[in-house]
Design a protein around this motif. Structure first.
Motif, short mmCIF file in Angstrom:
data_model
loop_
_atom_site.label_atom_id
_atom_site.label_comp_id
_atom_site.label_asym_id
_atom_site.label_seq_id
_atom_site.Cartn_x
_atom_site.Cartn_y
_atom_site.Cartn_z
N THR A 195 59.66 4.06 49.04
CA THR A 195 60.25 2.92 49.74
C THR A 195 59.87 3.01 51.20
N ILE A 196 59.61 1.89 51.84
CA ILE A 196 59.23 1.90 53.25
C ILE A 196 60.16 1.05 54.09
N GLY A 197 60.94 0.18 53.48
CA GLY A 197 61.89 -0.62 54.24
C GLY A 197 63.10 0.20 54.67
N VAL A 198 63.82 -0.32 55.67
CA VAL A 198 65.03 0.36 56.13
C VAL A 198 66.17 -0.01 55.19
N LYS A 199 66.27 0.77 54.14
CA LYS A 199 67.29 0.53 53.11
C LYS A 199 67.50 1.84 52.36
N PRO A 200 68.57 1.94 51.58
CA PRO A 200 68.82 3.19 50.83
C PRO A 200 67.68 3.51 49.87
N ALA A 201 67.45 4.78 49.66
CA ALA A 201 66.38 5.24 48.78
C ALA A 201 66.66 4.89 47.32
N PRO A 202 65.63 4.82 46.50
CA PRO A 202 65.83 4.55 45.07
C PRO A 202 66.19 5.82 44.29
N GLU A 203 65.91 6.99 44.87
CA GLU A 203 66.18 8.25 44.19
C GLU A 203 66.69 9.26 45.22
N TYR A 204 67.37 10.30 44.70
CA TYR A 204 67.92 11.33 45.59
C TYR A 204 67.76 12.71 44.96
N ILE A 205 67.58 13.70 45.80
CA ILE A 205 67.53 15.09 45.35
C ILE A 205 68.70 15.85 45.96
N PHE A 206 69.40 16.58 45.12
CA PHE A 206 70.44 17.51 45.55
C PHE A 206 69.96 18.91 45.23
N THR A 207 69.89 19.75 46.24
CA THR A 207 69.43 21.12 46.02
C THR A 207 70.35 22.09 46.74
N VAL A 208 70.40 23.32 46.23
CA VAL A 208 71.18 24.39 46.86
C VAL A 208 70.31 25.65 46.88
N PHE A 209 70.08 26.18 48.08
CA PHE A 209 69.37 27.46 48.16
C PHE A 209 70.20 28.44 48.99
N CYS A 210 69.76 29.68 49.05
CA CYS A 210 70.61 30.70 49.68
C CYS A 210 69.77 31.80 50.31
N MET A 211 70.40 32.58 51.17
CA MET A 211 69.76 33.74 51.79
C MET A 211 70.83 34.65 52.37
N PRO A 212 70.61 35.97 52.38
CA PRO A 212 71.55 36.88 53.02
C PRO A 212 71.45 36.76 54.53
N VAL A 213 72.60 36.79 55.21
CA VAL A 213 72.62 36.64 56.67
C VAL A 213 73.59 37.63 57.30
N GLY A 214 73.33 37.89 58.57
CA GLY A 214 74.27 38.64 59.40
C GLY A 214 75.00 37.67 60.30
N PRO A 215 75.52 38.12 61.44
CA PRO A 215 76.26 37.24 62.35
C PRO A 215 75.37 36.13 62.92
N TYR A 216 75.92 34.93 63.08
CA TYR A 216 75.19 33.80 63.66
C TYR A 216 74.90 34.07 65.13
N PHE A 217 75.93 34.52 65.87
CA PHE A 217 75.75 34.90 67.26
C PHE A 217 75.51 36.40 67.33
N LYS A 218 74.41 36.82 67.93
CA LYS A 218 74.10 38.23 68.04
C LYS A 218 75.21 38.94 68.81
N GLY A 219 75.58 40.10 68.32
CA GLY A 219 76.66 40.85 68.96
C GLY A 219 77.98 40.69 68.24
N GLY A 220 78.02 39.76 67.25
CA GLY A 220 79.22 39.60 66.44
C GLY A 220 80.41 39.13 67.27
N LEU A 221 81.55 39.77 67.08
CA LEU A 221 82.78 39.35 67.75
C LEU A 221 82.79 39.87 69.18
N THR A 222 81.91 39.30 69.99
CA THR A 222 81.80 39.65 71.40
C THR A 222 81.79 38.36 72.21
#
Length: 339
Positions: free
Chosen positions: A134-161
């Motif tokens: 689709t090229i017009g400014v309108k809702p898409a004809p199809e949709y994808i729902f996906t879920v992926f994952c990864m191990p992480v540490g603290p978002y802010f470096k230094g943790g609770l600082t």
């Protein structure tokens, strides 16, 4: 055997073996399935690419001390992505489908959930995008729902600082815009002000309300909270703020577990002295104490630039204790993943 330095995880993309994908077409969602392919194959004319018709979520899986795995309030993430989808005229994902997809991804990648001792978590990114020709400014004809994952540490470096933040002249979202939806455009527009804050040696920027620029709204990609000098837990209220699951959990815990008064209300940037402590909160950030805020020529320090305030510390311990299974959770907050 997974070759990862669990004790030195950052907040970076790591390819894990499995992710979930489901397609909406002709008015219905397919069953969905797990796949090892981490590349999405979509039309070059997808509305997600041209018009930003996409939204996403963020949540975590937590390894308990006994080796089991917890999810923290995934039903609330499911409801929030439904609201985001509704705002962008996208099909809603049924709550059960969302939760089952998340559980399937955690179960399939269970060896990537960091140990309890490491303090790390498995970060999950559910994503809903408009695709198809689709090229017009309108809702898409199809949709994808996906879920992926990864191990992480603290978002802010230094943790609770404690770290310091900078009040930006930029707006995060427009009045009556998409500020309350978790859509990519909100984050794309935050890149420049975020980089400016980093260049000034701050952790991130503070966004004020777009209409008057007098009230605190968000702290970069997280929500703001403050503890008043008379022990009231306060978070800003505004139709432009993303309704953080962490924030509402902290509002409940502050009142019902710590015995504080808790309220959502206006937080005026010229009245920061009412707070003895302050912090940023969200799924990625969890709680990040705010040492001080630079607002023009004024630099306001809360509890300390080097030490965590006592109430903030108690809230952090209560929240993470619930998430990791060490503290009794309010009914319905914890979902377990059977591996």
């Amino acid at each position: 055997m997974v070759n990862i330095d669990w004790n030195n995880l950052g907040f970076e993309y790591i390819k894990t073996p499995f992710r979930y994908i489901s397609t909406w077409k002709d008015g219905i969602w397919d069953e969905g399935h797990l796949t090892e392919d981490n590349t999405l194959h979509i039309s070059e004319s997808s509305t997600a690419l041209h018009y930003g018709q996409q939204c996403f979520e963020g949540l975590k899986a937590y390894r308990r001390k006994d080796g089991g795995i917890n999810l923290f309030r995934p039903d609330e993430n499911a409801k929030r992505i439904q609201r985001s989808a509704h705002r962008l005229l996208m099909p809603e994902i049924p709550v059960d489908k969302f939760i089952n997809a998340v559980k399937d991804v955690v179960k399939a990648n269970a060896e990537y959930v960091p140990s309890f001792e490491s303090g790390g978590t498995l970060y999950l990114r559910p994503l809903l995008i408009g695709v198809g020709d689709t090229i017009g400014v309108k809702p898409a004809p199809e949709y994808i729902f996906t879920v992926f994952c990864m191990p992480v540490g603290p978002y802010f470096k230094g943790g609770l600082t404690p770290t310091n933040f900078y009040v930006s002249d930029y707006d995060r979202a427009a009045p009556h815009g998409t500020g309350a939806a978790k859509v990519g455009g909100n984050y794309a527009s935050s890149l420049m002000p975020g980089e400016e804050a980093h260049a000034k040696k701050f952790s991130d920027c503070i966004y004020l309300d777009p209409a008057t620029h007098t009230k605190v709204e968000e702290v970069g990609s997280a929500n703001f909270f403050g503890i008043t000098k008379d022990n009231t837990f306060v978070t800003p209220v505004s139709p432009s703020i993303l309704p953080s699951i962490t924030k509402y959990s902290l509002l409940y815990l502050a009142e019902n577990h710590l015995g504080l008064k808790a309220e959502e209300r206006d937080v005026f940037v010229d009245n920061l002295q009412e707070f003895a402590e302050a912090g940023a909160c969200g799924t990625a950030a969890v709680i990040s104490p705010i040492g001080g805020i630079q607002n023009g020529d004024d630099f306001h320090v809360f509890y300390s630039e080097t030490e965590v305030g006592p109430v903030t510390k108690k809230l952090y311990e209560e929240l993470t204790g619930i998430q990791f299974g060490e503290v009794k959770a309010p009914e319905g907050w914890i979902y377990t993943v059977e591996v």
